[in-house]
Design a protein around this motif. Sequence first.
Motif, short mmCIF file in Angstrom:
data_model
loop_
_atom_site.label_atom_id
_atom_site.label_comp_id
_atom_site.label_asym_id
_atom_site.label_seq_id
_atom_site.Cartn_x
_atom_site.Cartn_y
_atom_site.Cartn_z
N THR A 230 53.28 24.32 56.33
CA THR A 230 52.56 25.60 56.43
C THR A 230 53.51 26.78 56.54
O THR A 230 53.17 27.89 56.15
CB THR A 230 51.61 25.60 57.65
N PHE A 231 54.73 26.54 57.07
CA PHE A 231 55.68 27.66 57.15
C PHE A 231 56.03 28.16 55.75
O PHE A 231 55.94 29.35 55.45
CB PHE A 231 56.95 27.25 57.91
N VAL A 232 56.43 27.23 54.87
CA VAL A 232 56.78 27.61 53.50
C VAL A 232 55.54 28.17 52.79
O VAL A 232 55.62 29.17 52.08
CB VAL A 232 57.34 26.39 52.72
N ALA A 233 54.40 27.54 53.02
CA ALA A 233 53.16 27.95 52.33
C ALA A 233 52.82 29.41 52.63
O ALA A 233 52.37 30.14 51.76
CB ALA A 233 52.01 27.04 52.76
N ALA A 240 49.69 36.09 51.84
CA ALA A 240 50.03 34.76 52.36
C ALA A 240 48.89 33.78 52.07
O ALA A 240 47.73 34.16 52.02
CB ALA A 240 50.28 34.85 53.86
N MET A 241 49.27 32.50 51.86
CA MET A 241 48.25 31.48 51.61
C MET A 241 47.23 31.46 52.75
O MET A 241 47.58 31.57 53.91
CB MET A 241 48.92 30.10 51.48
N ASN A 242 45.94 31.33 52.40
CA ASN A 242 44.89 31.19 53.40
C ASN A 242 44.99 29.83 54.06
O ASN A 242 45.13 28.81 53.37
CB ASN A 242 43.51 31.29 52.73
N LEU A 243 44.91 29.79 55.37
CA LEU A 243 44.91 28.52 56.11
C LEU A 243 43.68 28.52 57.01
O LEU A 243 43.46 29.46 57.77
CB LEU A 243 46.16 28.39 56.98
N VAL A 244 42.85 27.47 56.91
CA VAL A 244 41.70 27.35 57.80
C VAL A 244 41.63 25.92 58.33
O VAL A 244 41.98 24.98 57.61
CB VAL A 244 40.36 27.71 57.08
N PHE A 280 44.77 27.38 50.74
CA PHE A 280 44.53 27.77 49.34
C PHE A 280 44.96 29.21 49.15
O PHE A 280 44.82 30.05 50.01
CB PHE A 280 43.06 27.58 48.95
N ARG A 281 45.50 29.47 47.95
CA ARG A 281 46.00 30.81 47.66
C ARG A 281 44.87 31.73 47.19
O ARG A 281 43.85 31.26 46.66
CB ARG A 281 47.10 30.76 46.61
N SER A 282 45.10 33.03 47.36
CA SER A 282 44.06 34.02 47.03
C SER A 282 43.64 33.93 45.56
O SER A 282 42.47 34.10 45.24
CB SER A 282 44.55 35.42 47.35
N GLY A 314 31.71 34.15 59.15
CA GLY A 314 31.68 34.00 60.60
C GLY A 314 32.89 34.70 61.18
O GLY A 314 33.13 35.87 60.91
N GLY A 315 33.70 33.96 61.94
CA GLY A 315 34.88 34.57 62.54
C GLY A 315 36.14 34.37 61.71
O GLY A 315 37.23 34.69 62.15
N HIS A 316 36.01 33.84 60.49
CA HIS A 316 37.19 33.57 59.66
C HIS A 316 37.38 34.62 58.58
O HIS A 316 36.41 35.09 58.01
CB HIS A 316 37.06 32.20 58.99
N LEU A 317 38.66 34.95 58.32
CA LEU A 317 38.98 35.88 57.24
C LEU A 317 39.77 35.12 56.17
O LEU A 317 40.67 34.35 56.49
CB LEU A 317 39.82 37.04 57.77
N VAL A 318 39.42 35.37 54.91
CA VAL A 318 40.05 34.69 53.80
C VAL A 318 40.32 35.74 52.72
O VAL A 318 39.48 36.60 52.48
CB VAL A 318 39.09 33.58 53.28
N LYS A 319 41.52 35.70 52.11
CA LYS A 319 41.85 36.71 51.09
C LYS A 319 41.71 36.14 49.69
O LYS A 319 42.18 35.02 49.42
CB LYS A 319 43.27 37.23 51.31
N ALA A 320 41.07 36.91 48.81
CA ALA A 320 40.84 36.47 47.44
C ALA A 320 41.36 37.54 46.47
O ALA A 320 41.26 38.72 46.74
CB ALA A 320 39.35 36.25 47.20
N THR A 321 41.93 37.09 45.34
CA THR A 321 42.36 38.03 44.30
C THR A 321 41.22 38.17 43.29
O THR A 321 40.71 37.17 42.80
CB THR A 321 43.61 37.50 43.58
N VAL A 322 40.83 39.41 43.02
CA VAL A 322 39.70 39.68 42.13
C VAL A 322 40.18 40.69 41.08
O VAL A 322 40.90 41.63 41.43
CB VAL A 322 38.52 40.26 42.95
#
Lengths: 357, 372
Positions: A230-233, A240-244, A280-282, A314-322
Motif C-alpha cells: 500500500t505504501f508504493v500504491a 493517490a490510489m483509493n484504498l478501502v 483501485f486507481r481513479s 457514507g463515510g468513505h471518500l473515493v476519487k474518480a477520473t472523469v
Amino acid sequence: MANVRLDKVTKQFGAHTAVRDLSLDIADGEFFVLLGPTGAGKTTILRLIAGLDKPTAGRIVLGGEDMSDWTVAQRDVALVFQYYSLYPRYTVRQNLEFPLKSKVHSYSRAEIDERIERASKILRISHLLERKTDRLSGGEMQRVAIGRAIVREPRVFLMDEPLSNLDAKLREALRAELKDLQMKLGGTFLFVTHDQIEAMSMGDKVGVLNDGQIAQVGTPQEIYNRPRDTFVATFVGSPAMNLVPGDLAGGKVTAIDGKLVVPVNGHAGSAQAGGVTLGFRSEDIRVGPDEATEAVVHDVENHGVEQIVTLRIGGHLVKATVPANVPVTVESKVRFGVDAAKVHCFDAKTGVNLTAG
Amino acid sequence: MAEIVLRDVEKFFGENYVIRKLNLTIQNKEFVVLLGPSGCGKTTTLRAIAGLEEIDRGDILIDGKAVQNLPAGDRDIAFVFQLFALYPHLTAYENIAFPLRATGESRSQIDGQVRAVAKAIQIEHLLSRRPSQLSGGDMQRIAIGRALVRRPKAMLMDEPIGALDAKLREEMRTELKRLHLENDSTTVYVTHDQVEAMSLADRIAIMNEGVLQQVGSPTEVYRHPANLFVAQFIGSPVMNVTKASVQTSGAVASVVVGEGDGSFGFPSELPQKMAAASHGQGDFMLGIRPEGVLVSRQQAPGYVPVEAHIIEPLGAYDIVDLKVGRQFIRARTASGYVGKPGETVYARLDESQTHFFHPATGESLNISFGGA
C-alpha cells in the motif's frame, strides 16, 4: 561508465538508522531513480556512493570493485545538487574547467577545450560560456552544474533533486532534456527525488524507498500497475490510489458497508478469505447510470483535460477520473463501478499486495 | 459576507511597478485564486486587501466601502499564511480561541464557537494538543480554524498548503473546497501552482509582472487562454507552442510549423479565419496542448509520419515527444500506446484544440474551429 551495487548496506547516525540492510543493483548505462518521501534515506544513499559518508555495515561495489575504502576522488563519480553550487564571480567556462584542473587528474589545454565544447553543445549553453554565472537564470545555472559533471566523464552520475528549485515549466523541459542526455551519453545515472512524476517519466528503473528500506524496484509501469504494497500504491500516481477496507469471501471483495462488490476471481492469488484492503486507481472507476454503487459528488476538481471527482459513499471518500466534458455537480447523486480487472487486494495488516502478477 | 472590489490599484517601489492598474471584482461568496509566478504581484495584492501593505493609487472596496486607509484590524478579514503561525505554548483549542479573547464574549460563548469550528474542520480530537504534537496538515487545519472562528467577512489565504507534501496537499484541496462550500465565505487564495488554482477556484486571476493577464473560470482559462503567457502557465504538461504559417494549395490548407519542419492539414476555412482576424498570411504562434496532438500507430487520412523520441510513462497515460523536423511536439497517448523511442507513428493536430497567437504581442487571435 560502470554498474553500481549496494550489498546489505546499513548506515546509522547515532541511534537513528537511516539506511537498513539495503541491497540494490544499478546496471551500467541505466537511468535509475530513487523515489521516496523526506527522511526515507535517499540522500544518505547518494552520499554513501559518492564517498561523503561511510556505511556502518555492508559493501558498495563500483564496476565490480569493492570501493568501500576508496576516497571521494578515487571513486570518480559526479554529484549534482538541488542548489547549483557554482562559483558566482567566474564565467561559465571557468566553472566548467574547474573539475578538470584538480590535482588528481591533469588534462591538456586542448583536451579541456574539447570537453567543454562537447558538454556545452549537448546542454545548449555554448552561447553562455563567457558569461558570469550570477547573470544566468535558474535553468541555465542548473545546466551549467550538470555540465560540470559531464566534462569529468565520470563513471556514475549522482543527482540529488536537481530540478526541485525550478519552476514547473522549466522542470518539465529539463526532465526530457536529462533523459535525452542520459541516452546520448549512455551513462549510469542515479537520480534522487520525492516527486513521483519525475521518477515515472525519467527512470528506466525506479526504486521506491521507505524508511531506509527498498519497498520495490521495477520499471515505471511495474510499480504503477503492480505495486508491492500500500505504501508504493499510494506514493506512486496522482491522485493517490483509493484504498478501502473490505472482506474477501467466495472470490469477491465486499467493501464500503456492503455497497461495493468486486469479483477478484483468479487474480487474488493465494489470498485467504477475511479482511483485506481493496485498492483501485481513479482512472479505473466508471461513472454512469447503469453502475452498481450509488454515491454523492463530494467535490469536483477541474484538471483541464479531465476532472477528478471525489465521491462520497457514507463515510468513505473515493476519487474518480472523469472526462472534462461530462457534467458533474457537487452534492448530486451518481452511480459508479470499479474495473474488476484493475483492482488490488492488500493484506489488511501488512499492506502487502495479495494480487498475483 | 463580502464583495471585494479592486479599482485601478497600483503599487510601485521607485520606478518599478509591483501592481499595475489592477481592476478585479471578487463577488460575495466567490472563491477567487490569484495565480502567477514568483514576483508577479499576487501576494502584494493579497496583502493590500488585508491592509498589511499600502497601495499608491486606486481604491479597495469591501461591500462598497473604501478601506485602503483603514488599518488591517478594522477590515474584518482573516488571513492564513503558508507557514502555520500558531502559538507554540498554547493548545489547539487556545490557538483557535485566541482571536475571540478581545471580543468580550463570555467563556461559554467562546467555547461554543471554538467547538463549532473544530467540528466543521474535523479537528475535535486534536483540541488539547500543542502545535509540536501535530502534523503539518493538522497545524494548517488549526490555523484555518483560527481564521474561521472570527466569522470574518472574507478569508485571504497565501499558499496555505504549499509547504505540505503532495498527498496531503491533495487531501487538503478537497477539504478547503468543502469548507468554502459550507461556510460560503468570500475567499481570495494565492498560489503559484496551477493545479491548485484549477482545482479550487470559481475564477482564476492570472498575473504576470504586476499585470493582470486574464480572469475566468478554470474551464475558460484552460480552453480559451487570452495570451501565450496564460496558455503556457495553465496546464501540465505545458502547451506546445511553435512558430507557424499557413499554406494553401487549391482548396487545401495546411499549417507549416517551425522553419518548414513539418506540415499539418487544416480545414480550408483557415485562410478566411486568419483574414477575418486581420492577420492575413503572416507568421503566427501555434499553441496546442498534448491532448490535442492526436497519435495513431497506423497511417490514416490527415495524419503525417513523425518519429517518437522520449516516452514518459505517467501511469494513467504517456507523454510522448514527437520529432517534427528539428522541433519536438508533445502528445498525450494511452499508456503504452507507442512502444519505444525511435518508432515511426502518425500525428495530426486537432483543429478544435489549436490556438493561434500573434507572433509579436502573444495575444490570442481568437480563431477557433468549434468542437471541444
